[in-house]
Design a protein around this motif. Sequence first.
Motif, PDB file in Angstrom:
ATOM      1  N   ALA A   1       0.839  -1.204   0.000  1.00 17.19           N
ATOM      2  CA  ALA A   1       0.000   0.000   0.000  1.00 17.19           C
ATOM      3  C   ALA A   1       0.875   1.256   0.000  1.00 17.19           C
ATOM      4  O   ALA A   1       0.629   2.198  -0.768  1.00 17.19           O
ATOM      5  CB  ALA A   1      -0.933  -0.013   1.211  1.00 17.19           C
ATOM      6  N   ARG A   2       1.880   1.261   0.851  1.00 12.10           N
ATOM      7  CA  ARG A   2       2.798   2.407   0.921  1.00 12.10           C
ATOM      8  C   ARG A   2       3.482   2.616  -0.425  1.00 12.10           C
ATOM      9  O   ARG A   2       3.555   3.739  -0.941  1.00 12.10           O
ATOM     10  CB  ARG A   2       3.831   2.203   2.031  1.00 12.10           C
ATOM     11  N   ASP A   3       3.964   1.528  -1.036  1.00  9.22           N
ATOM     12  CA  ASP A   3       4.636   1.627  -2.330  1.00  9.22           C
ATOM     13  C   ASP A   3       3.699   2.167  -3.403  1.00  9.22           C
ATOM     14  O   ASP A   3       4.081   3.010  -4.215  1.00  9.22           O
ATOM     15  CB  ASP A   3       5.186   0.268  -2.762  1.00  9.22           C
ATOM     16  N   ARG A   4       2.466   1.685  -3.404  1.00  5.45           N
ATOM     17  CA  ARG A   4       1.479   2.140  -4.391  1.00  5.45           C
ATOM     18  C   ARG A   4       1.212   3.640  -4.214  1.00  5.45           C
ATOM     19  O   ARG A   4       1.179   4.390  -5.185  1.00  5.45           O
ATOM     20  CB  ARG A   4       0.188   1.336  -4.232  1.00  5.45           C
ATOM     21  N   LEU A   5       1.040   4.081  -2.980  1.00  5.30           N
ATOM     22  CA  LEU A   5       0.726   5.481  -2.717  1.00  5.30           C
ATOM     23  C   LEU A   5       1.900   6.384  -3.089  1.00  5.30           C
ATOM     24  O   LEU A   5       1.712   7.400  -3.761  1.00  5.30           O
ATOM     25  CB  LEU A   5       0.342   5.668  -1.244  1.00  5.30           C
ATOM     26  N   THR A   6       3.099   6.017  -2.691  1.00  2.72           N
ATOM     27  CA  THR A   6       4.257   6.862  -2.978  1.00  2.72           C
ATOM     28  C   THR A   6       4.602   6.853  -4.462  1.00  2.72           C
ATOM     29  O   THR A   6       5.056   7.869  -4.988  1.00  2.72           O
ATOM     30  CB  THR A   6       5.479   6.458  -2.130  1.00  2.72           C
ATOM     31  N   THR A   7       4.353   5.746  -5.148  1.00  2.00           N
ATOM     32  CA  THR A   7       4.564   5.689  -6.598  1.00  2.00           C
ATOM     33  C   THR A   7       3.649   6.677  -7.313  1.00  2.00           C
ATOM     34  O   THR A   7       4.004   7.225  -8.349  1.00  2.00           O
ATOM     35  CB  THR A   7       4.319   4.257  -7.124  1.00  2.00           C
ATOM     36  N   ARG A   8       2.486   6.926  -6.721  1.00  2.00           N
ATOM     37  CA  ARG A   8       1.536   7.880  -7.295  1.00  2.00           C
ATOM     38  C   ARG A   8       1.845   9.326  -6.888  1.00  2.00           C
ATOM     39  O   ARG A   8       1.082  10.228  -7.175  1.00  2.00           O
ATOM     40  CB  ARG A   8       0.117   7.516  -6.879  1.00  2.00           C
ATOM     41  N   GLY A   9       2.972   9.531  -6.191  1.00  2.00           N
ATOM     42  CA  GLY A   9       3.387  10.869  -5.825  1.00  2.00           C
ATOM     43  C   GLY A   9       2.784  11.393  -4.530  1.00  2.00           C
ATOM     44  O   GLY A   9       2.900  12.582  -4.224  1.00  2.00           O
ATOM     45  N   GLU A  10       2.156  10.520  -3.763  1.00  2.00           N
ATOM     46  CA  GLU A  10       1.554  10.908  -2.480  1.00  2.00           C
ATOM     47  C   GLU A  10       2.496  10.528  -1.345  1.00  2.00           C
ATOM     48  O   GLU A  10       3.332   9.652  -1.491  1.00  2.00           O
ATOM     49  CB  GLU A  10       0.210  10.196  -2.286  1.00  2.00           C
ATOM     50  N   GLN A  11       2.323  11.177  -0.210  1.00  2.00           N
ATOM     51  CA  GLN A  11       3.138  10.870   0.959  1.00  2.00           C
ATOM     52  C   GLN A  11       2.445   9.823   1.823  1.00  2.00           C
ATOM     53  O   GLN A  11       1.228   9.790   1.928  1.00  2.00           O
ATOM     54  CB  GLN A  11       3.371  12.123   1.790  1.00  2.00           C
TER      55      GLN A  11
END
Length: 152
Positions: free
Chosen positions: A18-28
Motif C-alpha cells: 500500500a505504501r509503495d502504491r501510494l508513494t509511486t503515485r506521488g503521495e506521501q
Amino acid sequence: MARHDHHQHGGADLKAAARDRLTTRGEQWTGMREAVFDALAGFDRPASAYDIAEAVSKSQGRRVAANSVYRILDLFVGSNLARRVESANAYVANNHPACLHDCIFLICDHCGQAKHIDNDSIANEVREAAAKSGFAPTRPVIEVRGTCEDCR
C-alpha cells in the motif's frame, strides 16, 4: 469465471504494498495515513469511517475526527489501496493494490462479511452494456447481497 492473476498481500507485506502504491503515485505515506490503513486492514469486515476513526483514536490516545478519516479513505480508494462497499457505506483494504480492476462484492446480510471476487468478464459485460446505452462508465459497482457459507 474469467480472472487474472495477482499477488494477494497480507500483514506487513500488505502495508508495504500500500505504501509503495501510494508513494509511486506521488503521495506521501504519513503517520496518520499509516494509522488509518492499519485500522482499516485490521477489520475482518467492511468498516465505516466512524469505526476506523474510533480505532485510530484508541491506538493514538487522542480523538481523530471521522472527517479526516473520510479524506484519507477517499485518497485510498482513488489510489486503489481500499475499496468502498457502496451499499454499506463502508471500506475494505484492497489486498492487491497494484492490480487495477473492477470488483464484485458478496455481502452477507447476517454477519456483514464482504467477500471480494474478481470476474473480469462480468465487469466487462456491465461496462459494454452501459456503453451500448450511450453511457460512459467510470467504475462499475457490483454487489451481491445474500447469505455467506458460514451463516447458511
